[in-house]
Design an enzyme around this catalytic site. Sequence first.
Site, mmCIF file in Angstrom:
data_model
loop_
_atom_site.group_PDB
_atom_site.id
_atom_site.type_symbol
_atom_site.label_atom_id
_atom_site.label_comp_id
_atom_site.label_asym_id
_atom_site.label_seq_id
_atom_site.Cartn_x
_atom_site.Cartn_y
_atom_site.Cartn_z
ATOM 1 N N GLU A 1 6.976 -117.001 65.694
ATOM 2 C CA GLU A 1 8.169 -117.763 66.078
ATOM 3 C C GLU A 1 8.012 -118.384 67.464
ATOM 4 O O GLU A 1 8.389 -119.543 67.672
ATOM 5 C CB GLU A 1 9.412 -116.858 66.089
ATOM 6 C CG GLU A 1 9.733 -116.234 64.756
ATOM 7 C CD GLU A 1 9.165 -114.834 64.581
ATOM 8 O OE1 GLU A 1 9.844 -114.014 63.940
ATOM 9 O OE2 GLU A 1 8.056 -114.557 65.092
ATOM 10 N N CYS A 13 11.915 -112.479 69.589
ATOM 11 C CA CYS A 13 11.965 -113.772 68.918
ATOM 12 C C CYS A 13 13.401 -114.212 68.653
ATOM 13 O O CYS A 13 13.713 -115.404 68.728
ATOM 14 C CB CYS A 13 11.151 -113.719 67.625
ATOM 15 S SG CYS A 13 9.384 -113.518 67.964
#
Length: 144
Positions: free
Chosen positions: A48, A79
Amino acid sequence: MKAALELAAQAAAEGEVPVGAVVVCDGEIVGSGRNRRECGKNALYHAELEAIDSACKALGGWRLHKCDLYVTLEPCPMCTGAIINARIKTLIYGASDPKAGSTGSVTNLFELPYNHKPEVIPGVMAEESRALLQEFFKQLRESK
């Protein structure tokens, strides 16, 4: 999600936990990433974060409020924080993560009073995402 799954498969082929992510804006992939913690020897090298970083560079700014993030595994706390800070419009993920998932499994950071709350769509291509992870960890156990 298919592009994210392809990136996850690449990560697995490199000996990484198979997680892939893409950022989409106006129907076009503007950022992509895959897990690279082992080869990069860095705890920050999550799919991510790499996808968000490449999208920011491609679009010339840190606000990704018109973008959607597709990721094969429910994001961890780090994330999830990056998703909030980048102002991602929609998070779409595959498999839930009962050990570190921070959008509903272990906790839901989006329920806290942060200044941004993306839409969340869980379970997209969950079986395919889960199968990649299960096969990776099965092979890892057998190799020991």
